[in-house]
Design a protein around this motif. Structure first.
Motif, PDB file in Angstrom:
ATOM      1  N   LYS A   1       0.855  10.071  -3.341  1.00 52.05           N
ATOM      2  CA  LYS A   1       0.915  11.441  -2.820  1.00 52.05           C
ATOM      3  C   LYS A   1       0.996  12.470  -3.945  1.00 52.05           C
ATOM      4  O   LYS A   1       0.303  13.483  -3.910  1.00 52.05           O
TER       5      LYS A   1
ATOM      6  N   ASP B   1      -4.075  14.543   2.074  1.00 53.61           N
ATOM      7  CA  ASP B   1      -4.813  13.373   1.615  1.00 53.61           C
ATOM      8  C   ASP B   1      -6.281  13.383   2.046  1.00 53.61           C
ATOM      9  O   ASP B   1      -7.180  13.226   1.216  1.00 53.61           O
TER      10      ASP B   1
ATOM     11  N   SER C   1       4.062  14.959  11.030  1.00 51.49           N
ATOM     12  CA  SER C   1       3.890  13.827  11.930  1.00 51.49           C
ATOM     13  C   SER C   1       3.366  14.380  13.250  1.00 51.49           C
ATOM     14  O   SER C   1       3.485  15.568  13.534  1.00 51.49           O
TER      15      SER C   1
ATOM     16  N   THR D   1       1.135   5.557  -1.861  1.00 54.65           N
ATOM     17  CA  THR D   1       2.570   5.598  -1.591  1.00 54.65           C
ATOM     18  C   THR D   1       2.881   5.455  -0.105  1.00 54.65           C
ATOM     19  O   THR D   1       4.047   5.359   0.268  1.00 54.65           O
ATOM     20  N   ASP D   2       1.856   5.434   0.738  1.00 55.10           N
ATOM     21  CA  ASP D   2       2.080   5.157   2.158  1.00 55.10           C
ATOM     22  C   ASP D   2       2.550   3.702   2.262  1.00 55.10           C
ATOM     23  O   ASP D   2       1.903   2.789   1.747  1.00 55.10           O
ATOM     24  N   ASP D   3       3.672   3.496   2.913  1.00 55.53           N
ATOM     25  CA  ASP D   3       4.323   2.189   2.976  1.00 55.53           C
ATOM     26  C   ASP D   3       3.894   1.424   4.226  1.00 55.53           C
ATOM     27  O   ASP D   3       4.218   1.828   5.348  1.00 55.53           O
TER      28      ASP D   3
ATOM     29  N   SER E   1       3.669  17.219   4.843  1.00 50.87           N
ATOM     30  CA  SER E   1       3.158  16.187   5.748  1.00 50.87           C
ATOM     31  C   SER E   1       3.721  16.446   7.139  1.00 50.87           C
ATOM     32  O   SER E   1       4.912  16.684   7.295  1.00 50.87           O
TER      33      SER E   1
ATOM     34  N   THR F   1      -5.490   7.446   3.590  1.00 48.96           N
ATOM     35  CA  THR F   1      -4.243   6.744   3.285  1.00 48.96           C
ATOM     36  C   THR F   1      -4.105   6.633   1.768  1.00 48.96           C
ATOM     37  O   THR F   1      -5.055   6.292   1.074  1.00 48.96           O
ATOM     38  N   ASN F   2      -2.890   6.939   1.256  1.00 45.36           N
ATOM     39  CA  ASN F   2      -2.695   6.893  -0.193  1.00 45.36           C
ATOM     40  C   ASN F   2      -1.811   5.713  -0.589  1.00 45.36           C
ATOM     41  O   ASN F   2      -1.273   5.002   0.259  1.00 45.36           O
TER      42      ASN F   2
ATOM     43  N   ARG G   1      -5.998   5.008  -1.628  1.00 52.93           N
ATOM     44  CA  ARG G   1      -5.077   3.887  -1.825  1.00 52.93           C
ATOM     45  C   ARG G   1      -5.699   2.854  -2.754  1.00 52.93           C
ATOM     46  O   ARG G   1      -5.046   2.346  -3.665  1.00 52.93           O
TER      47      ARG G   1
ATOM     48  N   ARG H   1       4.537   2.041   8.336  1.00 47.71           N
ATOM     49  CA  ARG H   1       3.381   2.644   8.995  1.00 47.71           C
ATOM     50  C   ARG H   1       2.602   1.591   9.770  1.00 47.71           C
ATOM     51  O   ARG H   1       1.732   0.921   9.216  1.00 47.71           O
TER      52      ARG H   1
END
Length: 197
Positions: free
Chosen positions: A159, A40, A180, A131-133, A178, A128-129, A153, A137
């Protein structure tokens, strides 16, 4: 600044679908991006560069990252002809993070972005896009508190959109999985140390 219990999950800078990316670039001649070298943030800096934006990438290097992530970040900015500003930060000295509470991700995200903002005289943007919830998060709260803007976003790019657009630009990060941070592998409540990482 928001009080911890009053902080919105999503601030105005993360409102999904609020502004097309080309419109954002047209009104933003300079962009300081919190850069991880992931899919991203890599697309964000590449698209900004292609749009003629004066873009700078800032990476906060901590004990929570894998060395390959730093190497990917360095490779990507080198391929784009950009400068990467690496800021070393001792996250293991941050007791509120290393105590590993349930909101560790929020505290860490706030630490990372505050570290970047200390170096800037302007706004900070991230990858941050759409689909990032926000419900999964906790870092969204830190973004809202620090007025960080998430152009991908806001453009409604998820994504899959970012991966497709990255392939269109020939970015090696298009198919990058991705990752973590290492801290997620330490059970909540167990102190994070160099040894536990």
């Amino acid at each position: 600044m928001f009080e911890q219990d009053e902080a919105p999950l999503v601030g105005p800078g993360q409102k999904a679908g609020a502004e097309a990316l080309d419109a954002f670039f047209a009104r933003t001649p300079r962009l300081a991006v919190a850069f991880s070298g992931g899919c991203d943030s890599s697309y964000l800096v590449a698209a900004a560069r292609q749009a003629g934006v004066d873009v700078r990438a800032y990476l906060v290097r901590t004990a929570f990252q894998l060395p390959c992530e730093i190497a990917d970040a360095e490779r990507l900015v080198s391929e784009l002809g950009l400068e990467l500003v690496i800021i070393d930060a001792d996250v293991l000295a941050e007791d509120a993070i290393c105590a590993n509470p349930s909101d560790r991700c929020y505290r860490c995200k706030r630490f990372i972005f505050s570290t970047i903002l200390e170096r800037l005289e302007e706004d900070c943007f991230d990858g941050t896009n759409a689909t990032d919830d926000p419900a999964r998060r906790p870092g969204f709260r830190a973004l809202a508190e620090l007025d960080v803007v998430s152009p991908l976003r806001r453009a409604g790019l998820g994504k899959d959109d970012v991966r497709s657009a990255s392939r269109g630009l020939g970015l090696f990060t298009a198919g990058k999985p991705s990752f973590s941070c290492l801290a997620v592998h330490v059970p909540e409540g167990e102190r994070i140390t160099a040894a536990s990482l």
